[in-house]
Scaffold this active site. Sequence first.
Site, PDB file in Angstrom:
ATOM      1  N   GLN A 105       1.750   3.355 -29.797  1.00 19.76           N
ATOM      2  CA  GLN A 105       2.319   2.030 -30.067  1.00 19.76           C
ATOM      3  C   GLN A 105       2.520   1.831 -31.561  1.00 19.76           C
ATOM      4  O   GLN A 105       3.558   1.324 -32.002  1.00 19.76           O
ATOM      5  CB  GLN A 105       1.416   0.930 -29.520  1.00 19.76           C
ATOM      6  CG  GLN A 105       2.003  -0.469 -29.742  1.00 19.76           C
ATOM      7  CD  GLN A 105       1.084  -1.594 -29.317  1.00 19.76           C
ATOM      8  OE1 GLN A 105      -0.140  -1.454 -29.360  1.00 19.76           O
ATOM      9  NE2 GLN A 105       1.654  -2.713 -28.911  1.00 19.76           N
ATOM     10  N   ASP A 108       5.453   3.926 -32.840  1.00 17.30           N
ATOM     11  CA  ASP A 108       6.698   3.375 -32.288  1.00 17.30           C
ATOM     12  C   ASP A 108       7.186   2.212 -33.148  1.00 17.30           C
ATOM     13  O   ASP A 108       8.385   2.062 -33.386  1.00 17.30           O
ATOM     14  CB  ASP A 108       6.472   2.915 -30.849  1.00 17.30           C
ATOM     15  CG  ASP A 108       7.675   2.174 -30.287  1.00 17.30           C
ATOM     16  OD1 ASP A 108       8.746   2.792 -30.182  1.00 17.30           O
ATOM     17  OD2 ASP A 108       7.547   0.981 -29.968  1.00 17.30           O
ATOM     18  N   ASP A 110       6.854   1.968 -36.212  1.00 14.34           N
ATOM     19  CA  ASP A 110       7.381   2.508 -37.468  1.00 14.34           C
ATOM     20  C   ASP A 110       8.796   3.046 -37.282  1.00 14.34           C
ATOM     21  O   ASP A 110       9.507   3.284 -38.261  1.00 14.34           O
ATOM     22  CB  ASP A 110       6.464   3.640 -37.962  1.00 14.34           C
ATOM     23  CG  ASP A 110       6.745   4.053 -39.395  1.00 14.34           C
ATOM     24  OD1 ASP A 110       7.303   3.252 -40.162  1.00 14.34           O
ATOM     25  OD2 ASP A 110       6.415   5.203 -39.750  1.00 14.34           O
ATOM     26  N   THR A 184      14.016   0.973 -40.229  1.00 13.53           N
ATOM     27  CA  THR A 184      14.441   2.348 -40.445  1.00 13.53           C
ATOM     28  C   THR A 184      13.917   3.248 -39.330  1.00 13.53           C
ATOM     29  O   THR A 184      12.822   3.053 -38.810  1.00 13.53           O
ATOM     30  CB  THR A 184      13.921   2.874 -41.794  1.00 13.53           C
ATOM     31  OG1 THR A 184      12.489   2.761 -41.819  1.00 13.53           O
ATOM     32  CG2 THR A 184      14.514   2.094 -42.945  1.00 13.53           C
ATOM     33  N   PHE A 186      13.184   6.356 -39.682  1.00 12.78           N
ATOM     34  CA  PHE A 186      12.352   7.416 -40.244  1.00 12.78           C
ATOM     35  C   PHE A 186      10.870   7.105 -40.041  1.00 12.78           C
ATOM     36  O   PHE A 186      10.478   5.947 -39.917  1.00 12.78           O
ATOM     37  CB  PHE A 186      12.625   7.564 -41.742  1.00 12.78           C
ATOM     38  CG  PHE A 186      14.042   7.896 -42.078  1.00 12.78           C
ATOM     39  CD1 PHE A 186      14.515   9.197 -41.972  1.00 12.78           C
ATOM     40  CD2 PHE A 186      14.920   6.914 -42.509  1.00 12.78           C
ATOM     41  CE1 PHE A 186      15.829   9.502 -42.284  1.00 12.78           C
ATOM     42  CE2 PHE A 186      16.232   7.207 -42.820  1.00 12.78           C
ATOM     43  CZ  PHE A 186      16.693   8.503 -42.708  1.00 12.78           C
ATOM     44  N   ASP A 188       8.320   6.566 -42.081  1.00  8.14           N
ATOM     45  CA  ASP A 188       8.215   6.283 -43.510  1.00  8.14           C
ATOM     46  C   ASP A 188       7.168   5.220 -43.829  1.00  8.14           C
ATOM     47  O   ASP A 188       7.177   4.638 -44.911  1.00  8.14           O
ATOM     48  CB  ASP A 188       9.573   5.847 -44.072  1.00  8.14           C
ATOM     49  CG  ASP A 188      10.136   4.619 -43.370  1.00  8.14           C
ATOM     50  OD1 ASP A 188       9.481   4.124 -42.434  1.00  8.14           O
ATOM     51  OD2 ASP A 188      11.232   4.161 -43.755  1.00  8.14           O
ATOM     52  N   SER A 190       6.905   2.283 -42.707  1.00  5.39           N
ATOM     53  CA  SER A 190       7.448   0.931 -42.836  1.00  5.39           C
ATOM     54  C   SER A 190       6.526  -0.086 -42.180  1.00  5.39           C
ATOM     55  O   SER A 190       6.556  -1.273 -42.525  1.00  5.39           O
ATOM     56  CB  SER A 190       8.850   0.849 -42.227  1.00  5.39           C
ATOM     57  OG  SER A 190       8.824   1.117 -40.834  1.00  5.39           O
ATOM     58  N   GLU A 263      -0.154  -8.203 -32.099  1.00  2.03           N
ATOM     59  CA  GLU A 263      -0.001  -8.133 -30.639  1.00  2.03           C
ATOM     60  C   GLU A 263      -1.298  -7.759 -29.935  1.00  2.03           C
ATOM     61  O   GLU A 263      -1.532  -8.164 -28.800  1.00  2.03           O
ATOM     62  CB  GLU A 263       1.099  -7.133 -30.277  1.00  2.03           C
ATOM     63  CG  GLU A 263       2.498  -7.680 -30.529  1.00  2.03           C
ATOM     64  CD  GLU A 263       3.583  -6.718 -30.075  1.00  2.03           C
ATOM     65  OE1 GLU A 263       3.237  -5.591 -29.644  1.00  2.03           O
ATOM     66  OE2 GLU A 263       4.762  -7.086 -30.142  1.00  2.03           O
ATOM     67  N   HIS A 358       3.394   2.939 -21.915  1.00  2.28           N
ATOM     68  CA  HIS A 358       3.029   1.737 -21.172  1.00  2.28           C
ATOM     69  C   HIS A 358       2.325   2.087 -19.866  1.00  2.28           C
ATOM     70  O   HIS A 358       1.618   1.252 -19.305  1.00  2.28           O
ATOM     71  CB  HIS A 358       4.271   0.889 -20.896  1.00  2.28           C
ATOM     72  CG  HIS A 358       4.843   0.276 -22.134  1.00  2.28           C
ATOM     73  ND1 HIS A 358       6.060  -0.381 -22.145  1.00  2.28           N
ATOM     74  CD2 HIS A 358       4.383   0.210 -23.408  1.00  2.28           C
ATOM     75  CE1 HIS A 358       6.310  -0.819 -23.366  1.00  2.28           C
ATOM     76  NE2 HIS A 358       5.312  -0.463 -24.148  1.00  2.28           N
TER      77      HIS A 358
END
Length: 618
Positions: A105, A108, A110, A184, A186, A188, A190, A263, A358
């Site tokens: 999760q 994902d 990212d 993005t 990638f 990376d 994020s 979440e 999931h």
Amino acid sequence: MRRDVIVTFHGVALNIKIQTLCFRAVKARAHFPQNPLWGAANIAMVRWLPAEYEDGESEPKGWNQGRLYNGFQLPPPNEVSVKIMKSSSKNLDDSYSQMLVEWGQYIDHDLTFMPQLNSHTAFWPAPNCVECENAHPCFPIQIHGTLSYAQDCMPFHRSTSVCFVNFMANIGQALQRQQMNSITSFIDASSVYGHTPRMEYTLRDIDGLSGKLAVNQLFREANGRAYLPFIKSLPSKCLQDPHADSGEWRVECFNAGDTRVNEGMPLITLHTLWLREHNRIADALKRINHHWSPEIIFQETRKIVGALHQIITLRDYVPKIIGEEAFEHYVGPYQGYNPTANPSASNVFATAAFRFGHGTVTPILRRLNEHYQEDLRFPPLRLHDTFFSPWRLVKEGGIDPTLRGIIGTAATSVSPNMLMTDETGRLVVLNIDQHMDLASLNLQRGRDHALPGYNDWRAFCGLTRIKTVDDLTEVVGNHNVAEQILRVYKHPDNIDVWLGGLVEKLLPGSRTGPLFACLIGHQMKLVRDGDRFWWEAEGVFTQQQKAELAKSSLSRIICDNTDIGEVNSDSFRYGAYPSDYVSCNSIPGINLEVWRGTAAILCEGNQWSNQPPQCTGM
């Protein structure tokens, strides 16, 4: 290390910061990419097979009542969920820990984020989508066994589309609706730093002049370790301790590079871990290189943290979920940057294949003490009690009990007759007053995106099409489940790709069947090979730095940023305590001394932050 081209590309603004380690790296980055929008944020997800809209342009599958597919109507998603997906319990797989599920999760988030049309715009009023009527942007899910009026549907908002005309496609596809990936594609980090320069700036400790990320100013763990900062807009909508005194400080939603951080408790825990890892590395680099500016410290630390995300995901995670044999076939060894590889997230990967996890969601979150036993202070929690509840981490022991529960609990396994726990039918979604069903949402999202059916994707991957119940039984490994699927769908070509991929027999040593192994492997190879700044690419790190990075592991990161003293050497593997655990002192780590003196060079304003590289001996 990243670029910004109108839309965000790897997180840093073009022509504002150009970072490198040496002249060779400057030379390597001098060329402009042939396809600068590949992998960028706010672009359309890639289609590996053409979309199948009911009107050829934008109406999702199942939009028009009475529309027949191979002579039959598609079954409502909630009917599929009720008749095929649900189980009151889950089996355990003692090969892997629950960390394998939670990392899926986290990473994902990212790679993909599909915004939904659920807010007011200049063109549409704010929709509530509670009525059982298909009216853009609403595509509500009828609850199985009820009649069609308002209270009998779960609200569903369609995914946001991009304003994009594909002039390279034929006339029938040129104006088709294409869904957006707003981050993005990638790997990376994020999720740590955000996907835009503005988000990154809001997450940094600018006033501290330290190159660090900002931390929570109100709460810390008992050991003094930091929590994520709170979001700026207060009071937030995160749940609060129902037993809190009226005078107590609220524990608001945490802020991180990805807005989905709150979440669940495991997700908050991993975000917190990486916040601390960034600040730990930044401290170390400052001690090693006193002359570095806060900007250099931040950017070099971000570059290292991004590499750690890539290593943990491609080396330690992906081979476990698709199997070593499939990894060698679809991904293989790294051969360097490939400018023809499009790393953009594919629609089927984001909407179906990478949602395989999931089926492994656990109904219970265990919190364990330092001996990896149930912590009597913090009893196990049902899944729905962990949603949007950062207060539990702050008031109930910090992240350590949850982390030990994740690495000290065997992962739940997937079997065709026990696909999803009942807890996934009790999802808590902020701003919605009713529980949502995860399986129904996934199926409806695939239809919203007009994904071709399961058989078409099997053909895409070179697998045989399913024609009979015996064919499906062979693929699923359970005749009763195969019969039930065809009883609900009526025709094998009508099976939704997410369901079909989920029920396949797992490949040896994997958590996926042949179809999802193909789709995930194909995507991961593109994400790796199409990234000019992949950690192994020429000029990104020195050979000595690569050698140190290769020593890294999620277990070491856990050791460095918590009070956990014993771990499995591979946190994705499940082991019995204490026989399969080792002291943190025996887990190798990165020697950051190899970053001594290799100062990054930044173009800030109109001048270099350090002496620019010189050409010599030419």
